[in-house]
Design a protein around this motif. Structure first.
Motif, PDB file in Angstrom:
ATOM      1  N   ILE A 128       0.849  -1.196   0.000  1.00  0.00           N
ATOM      2  CA  ILE A 128       0.000   0.000   0.000  1.00  0.00           C
ATOM      3  C   ILE A 128       0.879   1.238   0.000  1.00  0.00           C
ATOM      4  CG2 ILE A 128      -1.748   1.323   1.263  1.00  0.00           C
ATOM      5  CD1 ILE A 128      -2.696  -1.343   2.466  1.00  0.00           C
ATOM      6  N   TYR A 129       0.558   2.175  -0.893  1.00  0.00           N
ATOM      7  CA  TYR A 129       1.267   3.447  -0.992  1.00  0.00           C
ATOM      8  C   TYR A 129       0.273   4.548  -0.673  1.00  0.00           C
ATOM      9  CZ  TYR A 129       4.160   0.109  -3.359  1.00  0.00           C
ATOM     10  OH  TYR A 129       4.884  -1.027  -3.633  1.00  0.00           O
ATOM     11  N   ASN A 130       0.571   5.325   0.360  1.00  0.00           N
ATOM     12  CA  ASN A 130      -0.312   6.393   0.812  1.00  0.00           C
ATOM     13  C   ASN A 130       0.203   7.738   0.348  1.00  0.00           C
ATOM     14  OD1 ASN A 130      -2.406   5.084   2.404  1.00  0.00           O
ATOM     15  ND2 ASN A 130      -0.739   4.452   3.755  1.00  0.00           N
ATOM     16  N   GLY A 131      -0.552   8.401  -0.495  1.00  0.00           N
ATOM     17  CA  GLY A 131      -0.204   9.730  -0.976  1.00  0.00           C
ATOM     18  C   GLY A 131       0.594   9.698  -2.264  1.00  0.00           C
ATOM     19  N   LEU A 132       0.488  10.777  -2.985  1.00  0.00           N
ATOM     20  CA  LEU A 132       1.152  10.906  -4.284  1.00  0.00           C
ATOM     21  C   LEU A 132       2.667  10.753  -4.167  1.00  0.00           C
ATOM     22  CD1 LEU A 132       0.946  11.452  -7.325  1.00  0.00           C
ATOM     23  CD2 LEU A 132       0.899  13.912  -6.790  1.00  0.00           C
ATOM     24  N   ALA A 133       3.261  11.257  -3.098  1.00  0.00           N
ATOM     25  CA  ALA A 133       4.717  11.160  -2.940  1.00  0.00           C
ATOM     26  C   ALA A 133       5.158   9.703  -2.876  1.00  0.00           C
ATOM     27  CB  ALA A 133       5.171  11.908  -1.689  1.00  0.00           C
ATOM     28  N   GLN A 134       4.452   8.860  -2.118  1.00  0.00           N
ATOM     29  CA  GLN A 134       4.803   7.438  -2.044  1.00  0.00           C
ATOM     30  C   GLN A 134       4.524   6.727  -3.362  1.00  0.00           C
ATOM     31  OE1 GLN A 134       3.203   5.277   1.294  1.00  0.00           O
ATOM     32  NE2 GLN A 134       4.093   6.670   2.789  1.00  0.00           N
ATOM     33  N   ILE A 135       3.435   7.082  -4.016  1.00  0.00           N
ATOM     34  CA  ILE A 135       3.118   6.475  -5.317  1.00  0.00           C
ATOM     35  C   ILE A 135       4.237   6.776  -6.307  1.00  0.00           C
ATOM     36  CG2 ILE A 135       1.531   6.541  -7.298  1.00  0.00           C
ATOM     37  CD1 ILE A 135      -0.739   7.063  -5.196  1.00  0.00           C
ATOM     38  N   LYS A 136       4.736   8.005  -6.293  1.00  0.00           N
ATOM     39  CA  LYS A 136       5.838   8.378  -7.187  1.00  0.00           C
ATOM     40  C   LYS A 136       7.126   7.621  -6.840  1.00  0.00           C
ATOM     41  CE  LYS A 136       4.803  12.997  -8.814  1.00  0.00           C
ATOM     42  NZ  LYS A 136       5.198  14.408  -8.694  1.00  0.00           N
ATOM     43  N   MET A 137       7.412   7.448  -5.549  1.00  0.00           N
ATOM     44  CA  MET A 137       8.607   6.696  -5.142  1.00  0.00           C
ATOM     45  C   MET A 137       8.520   5.257  -5.647  1.00  0.00           C
ATOM     46  SD  MET A 137       9.092   8.187  -1.241  1.00  0.00           S
ATOM     47  CE  MET A 137       9.831   6.683  -0.683  1.00  0.00           C
ATOM     48  N   TRP A 138       7.369   4.626  -5.475  1.00  0.00           N
ATOM     49  CA  TRP A 138       7.150   3.260  -5.956  1.00  0.00           C
ATOM     50  C   TRP A 138       7.255   3.200  -7.479  1.00  0.00           C
ATOM     51  CZ3 TRP A 138       2.611   2.238  -8.832  1.00  0.00           C
ATOM     52  CH2 TRP A 138       2.499   0.929  -9.274  1.00  0.00           C
ATOM     53  N   PHE A 139       6.602   4.130  -8.159  1.00  0.00           N
ATOM     54  CA  PHE A 139       6.599   4.178  -9.616  1.00  0.00           C
ATOM     55  C   PHE A 139       8.021   4.309 -10.152  1.00  0.00           C
ATOM     56  CE2 PHE A 139       6.094   6.292 -13.722  1.00  0.00           C
ATOM     57  CZ  PHE A 139       4.997   5.650 -14.284  1.00  0.00           C
ATOM     58  N   GLU A 140       8.804   5.184  -9.538  1.00  0.00           N
ATOM     59  CA  GLU A 140      10.185   5.387  -9.966  1.00  0.00           C
ATOM     60  C   GLU A 140      11.009   4.107  -9.779  1.00  0.00           C
ATOM     61  OE1 GLU A 140      13.168   9.098  -9.730  1.00  0.00           O
ATOM     62  OE2 GLU A 140      12.442   8.395  -7.785  1.00  0.00           O
ATOM     63  N   GLN A 141      10.802   3.433  -8.667  1.00  0.00           N
ATOM     64  CA  GLN A 141      11.525   2.190  -8.387  1.00  0.00           C
ATOM     65  C   GLN A 141      11.144   1.091  -9.386  1.00  0.00           C
ATOM     66  OE1 GLN A 141      10.432   0.114  -4.721  1.00  0.00           O
ATOM     67  NE2 GLN A 141      12.616  -0.212  -4.330  1.00  0.00           N
ATOM     68  N   VAL A 142       9.870   0.947  -9.639  1.00  0.00           N
ATOM     69  CA  VAL A 142       9.394  -0.095 -10.557  1.00  0.00           C
ATOM     70  C   VAL A 142       9.872   0.176 -11.984  1.00  0.00           C
ATOM     71  CG1 VAL A 142       7.317  -1.038 -11.664  1.00  0.00           C
ATOM     72  CG2 VAL A 142       7.406  -0.775  -9.199  1.00  0.00           C
ATOM     73  N   THR A 143       9.783   1.401 -12.427  1.00  0.00           N
ATOM     74  CA  THR A 143      10.170   1.708 -13.809  1.00  0.00           C
ATOM     75  C   THR A 143      11.676   1.684 -14.002  1.00  0.00           C
ATOM     76  OG1 THR A 143       9.995   4.095 -13.400  1.00  0.00           O
ATOM     77  CG2 THR A 143       8.058   2.999 -14.328  1.00  0.00           C
ATOM     78  N   ALA A 144      12.444   1.884 -12.935  1.00  0.00           N
ATOM     79  CA  ALA A 144      13.903   1.796 -13.039  1.00  0.00           C
ATOM     80  C   ALA A 144      14.359   0.344 -13.154  1.00  0.00           C
ATOM     81  CB  ALA A 144      14.567   2.453 -11.834  1.00  0.00           C
ATOM     82  N   GLY A 145      13.567  -0.589 -12.597  1.00  0.00           N
ATOM     83  CA  GLY A 145      13.952  -1.995 -12.578  1.00  0.00           C
ATOM     84  C   GLY A 145      13.503  -2.809 -13.764  1.00  0.00           C
ATOM     85  N   GLY A 146      12.747  -2.193 -14.670  1.00  0.00           N
ATOM     86  CA  GLY A 146      12.255  -2.939 -15.821  1.00  0.00           C
ATOM     87  C   GLY A 146      11.298  -2.106 -16.646  1.00  0.00           C
ATOM     88  N   ASP A 147      10.596  -2.789 -17.549  1.00  0.00           N
ATOM     89  CA  ASP A 147       9.688  -2.112 -18.469  1.00  0.00           C
ATOM     90  C   ASP A 147       8.311  -2.755 -18.456  1.00  0.00           C
ATOM     91  OD1 ASP A 147      11.587  -0.256 -19.784  1.00  0.00           O
ATOM     92  OD2 ASP A 147      12.537  -2.116 -20.453  1.00  0.00           O
ATOM     93  N   VAL A 148       7.287  -1.920 -18.404  1.00  0.00           N
ATOM     94  CA  VAL A 148       5.923  -2.391 -18.621  1.00  0.00           C
ATOM     95  C   VAL A 148       5.783  -2.564 -20.125  1.00  0.00           C
ATOM     96  CG1 VAL A 148       3.475  -1.846 -18.429  1.00  0.00           C
ATOM     97  CG2 VAL A 148       5.045  -1.203 -16.577  1.00  0.00           C
ATOM     98  N   THR A 149       5.739  -3.805 -20.582  1.00  0.00           N
ATOM     99  CA  THR A 149       5.668  -4.071 -22.018  1.00  0.00           C
ATOM    100  C   THR A 149       4.234  -4.151 -22.527  1.00  0.00           C
ATOM    101  OG1 THR A 149       5.961  -6.435 -21.553  1.00  0.00           O
ATOM    102  CG2 THR A 149       7.933  -5.174 -22.122  1.00  0.00           C
ATOM    103  N   ALA A 150       3.288  -4.350 -21.601  1.00  0.00           N
ATOM    104  CA  ALA A 150       1.871  -4.320 -21.969  1.00  0.00           C
ATOM    105  C   ALA A 150       1.062  -4.050 -20.708  1.00  0.00           C
ATOM    106  CB  ALA A 150       1.434  -5.644 -22.591  1.00  0.00           C
ATOM    107  N   TRP A 151       0.090  -3.200 -20.845  1.00  0.00           N
ATOM    108  CA  TRP A 151      -0.933  -3.021 -19.805  1.00  0.00           C
ATOM    109  C   TRP A 151      -2.172  -2.621 -20.576  1.00  0.00           C
ATOM    110  CZ3 TRP A 151      -0.015  -0.070 -14.574  1.00  0.00           C
ATOM    111  CH2 TRP A 151      -0.900  -0.582 -13.611  1.00  0.00           C
ATOM    112  N   ASP A 152      -2.911  -3.627 -20.976  1.00  0.00           N
ATOM    113  CA  ASP A 152      -4.000  -3.454 -21.932  1.00  0.00           C
ATOM    114  C   ASP A 152      -5.361  -3.613 -21.268  1.00  0.00           C
ATOM    115  OD1 ASP A 152      -2.000  -3.239 -23.900  1.00  0.00           O
ATOM    116  OD2 ASP A 152      -1.977  -5.413 -24.168  1.00  0.00           O
ATOM    117  N   VAL A 153      -6.242  -2.671 -21.539  1.00  0.00           N
ATOM    118  CA  VAL A 153      -7.605  -2.698 -21.016  1.00  0.00           C
ATOM    119  C   VAL A 153      -8.410  -3.728 -21.790  1.00  0.00           C
ATOM    120  CG1 VAL A 153      -9.743  -1.378 -20.828  1.00  0.00           C
ATOM    121  CG2 VAL A 153      -7.555  -0.289 -20.273  1.00  0.00           C
ATOM    122  N   LYS A 154      -9.096  -4.593 -21.054  1.00  0.00           N
ATOM    123  CA  LYS A 154     -10.046  -5.532 -21.669  1.00  0.00           C
ATOM    124  C   LYS A 154     -11.443  -4.920 -21.658  1.00  0.00           C
ATOM    125  CE  LYS A 154      -7.538  -9.742 -20.504  1.00  0.00           C
ATOM    126  NZ  LYS A 154      -7.630 -11.061 -19.847  1.00  0.00           N
TER     127      LYS A 154
END
Length: 121
Positions: free
Chosen positions: A37-63
């Motif tokens: 759980i990430y509380n607040g935009l600042a934590q969401i950004k920290m998580w997002f930065e960590q995840v995107t630095a470690g790899g690539d989202v190659t697909a995230w497709d809406v069904k």
């Protein structure tokens, strides 16, 4: 709702952390399918930065998306390539709550991509 959800998924694919300011409220809550759980935009950004630095989202497709005003449900398919490792993927659903045109809560639920049919041939 659909435009906001697609804007977020696109930001993840493009590693566009600046876009999160226009997508999430300042006090948003993000709950991953892992239970993190990430509380607040600042934590969401920290998580997002960590995840995107470690790899690539190659697909995230809406069904499909179910829009119920300030709450929506989106069914999606997700693929992530960890740097130097295999791609992993899964199907998922998110319950999305909005406020003033931004996401105030994103709750993910996931299931394995590879389905089985125990009682069929």
């Amino acid at each position: 709702m659909q435009e906001l959800i697609e804007k977020y998924l696109q930001a993840a694919k493009e590693k566009n952390i600046q876009a999160l300011d226009d997508i999430f409220t300042e006090h948003a809550v993000y709950i991953e399918s892992t239970g993190a759980i990430y509380n607040g935009l600042a934590q969401i950004k920290m998580w997002f930065e960590q995840v995107t630095a470690g790899g690539d989202v190659t697909a995230w497709d809406v069904k499909r998306i179910f829009d119920m005003g300030d709450t929506g449900v989106v069914e999606w398919y997700f693929e992530y390539q960890i740097a130097g490792a295999d791609v992993f993927s899964f199907d998922g659903v998110s319950i999305v709550e909005t406020e003033n045109g931004k996401i105030k809560k994103w709750s993910e639920f996931a299931q394995t991509k590879d389905k089985t049919y125990p009682f069929e041939g």
